[in-house]
Design an enzyme around this catalytic site. Sequence first.
Site, PDB file in Angstrom:
ATOM      1  N   SER A 195     -12.926 -10.132   3.268  1.00 30.82           N
ATOM      2  CA  SER A 195     -11.673 -10.019   2.522  1.00 30.82           C
ATOM      3  C   SER A 195     -11.181  -8.577   2.488  1.00 30.82           C
ATOM      4  CB  SER A 195     -11.874 -10.526   1.085  1.00 30.82           C
ATOM      5  OG  SER A 195     -10.775 -10.130   0.283  1.00 30.82           O
ATOM      6  N   LYS A 200      -5.952 -19.666  -0.953  1.00 30.44           N
ATOM      7  CA  LYS A 200      -4.737 -18.871  -0.754  1.00 30.44           C
ATOM      8  C   LYS A 200      -3.683 -19.333  -1.761  1.00 30.44           C
ATOM      9  CE  LYS A 200      -6.276 -16.213   2.450  1.00 30.44           C
ATOM     10  NZ  LYS A 200      -6.455 -14.791   2.151  1.00 30.44           N
ATOM     11  N   ARG A 212      -6.039 -18.324  -9.050  1.00 34.84           N
ATOM     12  CA  ARG A 212      -6.782 -17.809  -7.895  1.00 34.84           C
ATOM     13  C   ARG A 212      -8.019 -17.029  -8.352  1.00 34.84           C
ATOM     14  NH1 ARG A 212      -2.823 -15.499  -3.476  1.00 34.84           N
ATOM     15  NH2 ARG A 212      -4.758 -15.601  -2.288  1.00 34.84           N
ATOM     16  N   ARG A 243       0.830  -1.213   0.000  1.00 32.46           N
ATOM     17  CA  ARG A 243       0.000   0.000   0.000  1.00 32.46           C
ATOM     18  C   ARG A 243       0.862   1.260   0.000  1.00 32.46           C
ATOM     19  NH1 ARG A 243      -2.686  -4.309   1.980  1.00 32.46           N
ATOM     20  NH2 ARG A 243      -4.963  -4.323   2.108  1.00 32.46           N
ATOM     21  N   ARG A 248      -4.574 -24.325   1.619  1.00 29.06           N
ATOM     22  CA  ARG A 248      -3.792 -24.473   2.862  1.00 29.06           C
ATOM     23  C   ARG A 248      -4.370 -25.501   3.827  1.00 29.06           C
ATOM     24  NH1 ARG A 248      -1.750 -18.192   3.630  1.00 29.06           N
ATOM     25  NH2 ARG A 248      -0.029 -18.444   2.156  1.00 29.06           N
ATOM     26  N   GLY A 254      -1.285 -12.085  -4.788  1.00 30.45           N
ATOM     27  CA  GLY A 254      -2.726 -11.824  -4.861  1.00 30.45           C
ATOM     28  C   GLY A 254      -3.057 -10.401  -4.442  1.00 30.45           C
ATOM     29  N   ASP A 314      -3.655 -15.420   7.617  1.00 25.50           N
ATOM     30  CA  ASP A 314      -2.393 -15.876   7.010  1.00 25.50           C
ATOM     31  C   ASP A 314      -1.558 -16.748   7.949  1.00 25.50           C
ATOM     32  OD1 ASP A 314      -3.004 -14.545   4.690  1.00 25.50           O
ATOM     33  OD2 ASP A 314      -1.844 -12.760   5.194  1.00 25.50           O
TER      34      ASP A 314
END
Length: 443
Positions: A173, A348, A128, A31, A352, A100, A321
Amino acid sequence: MTQVAIQFHAQPAQSVRGELQVPGDKSISHRSIMLGALAEGVTRVSHFLQGEDSLATLQAFRDMGVNIEGPDEKGDVTIHGVGMHGLKKPNKELYLGNSGTSMRLLTGLLAGQNFDCVLTGDESLSNRPMKRVAAPLALMGAAIKLEENSVPPIHISGGKKLQGIEYSMPMASAQVKSCVLLAGLFSEGVTSVIEPAPTRDHTERMLKGFGYAVEREDNVVRLQGGGKLTACEITVPSDISSAAFFLVAATIAKNSKILLKQVGINPTRTGVIDILKLMGADIQLENQQEIGGEPVADLRVRSANLQGINIPENLVPLAIDEFPAIFIAAACAEGVTRLTGAEELRVKESDRIQVMADGLTLLGIANTVFPDGIVIEGQGIKTEFNGAQINSHGDHRIAMAFAMASLRATKEIIIEDCANVATSFPGFVELANGVGLEIERKF
Ligand code: S3P
């Protein structure tokens, strides 16, 4: 892109001790480039994550004509902002590697530009789901084309006039929220995003840091399009997602004590601390302070005997995560740990839930997989992992989680397909070995 096949060979290790600082936060690093590029003036970033994911974002903005200096050896980056309408059409596809976050946030940011572009990624990213960003952007008036099955490459046609929307997200999300908010900067009127559960709020905090008004009312975030960003200084805290491996390491290994310096403890990211503490971990937060709008602390961790728990579903997005590391802790806990409400883990960098379950089975840990979670049967102080050869499926966090299992293993653990550890944690092996692990990288 071809990658060198890298394996980790982790020898059984006894304990971890010492002080360490893990690299900068990945979400904040991405960011800082995106907002710094759109700002008026020069943004200076320190402790920028020099991982492949955040460097992919940096390169994408260079490809759109932004002058970015660094990162130098200290991790300092200087971004010469081009203003809200200063990006240039790239003369090639923007390649975003494994990331992603780069792809989903950039799709929002680029949907309202006056040029066309194409976003591509590696094999994992190319599989994805991207409908989650294309759908709200289409409602705003964007022209976004995906491949069949709604995967990348993403083709964005520019020159569209976007309209603010009120969007209720179907899943918790931060990437979707951020995508819509970034498109909202270039839209007419107000853009609101409604979250089904709290997700990381770095986009909102950092927009405010760049002087852009963002409102929050309960689970709704709102901004008005057409404003401008003003350059600022950013110090990136250490990434709690990278620290998580060492939180687990010091907890499961005997006679261990470590201090993790200056870790970001934004409350939308600290689910891993809460979950490990519920299991009985000994984690203390020291020297708490606020740096550039983000709370940070030193984390002191000591060995502890863990208990299996039912992981509260409200903590899932706040630890999204960190589950590969948490699963290793669960395998060392006494009794059953049950995770539910975590279907997002299946989309992910790898699936996972399944990939961790397969590795845990090879290590000798009984587990049962469900569509939205897993049950792990830990053996408490009796947990001793088998030696095994485990496929990480190119997922950085899976590779690092299984490396930590060597602290309770009887024989060598070999982990395959580890090159992507460099996406989020450059220097992982050196840092881990510096506190007591014994990992060798083999090509
Ligand atoms: C991220 C959000 C999370 C997280 C990812 C980084 C971000 O993804 O898994 O590693 O920087 O916004 P979702 O928002 O899709 O859960």
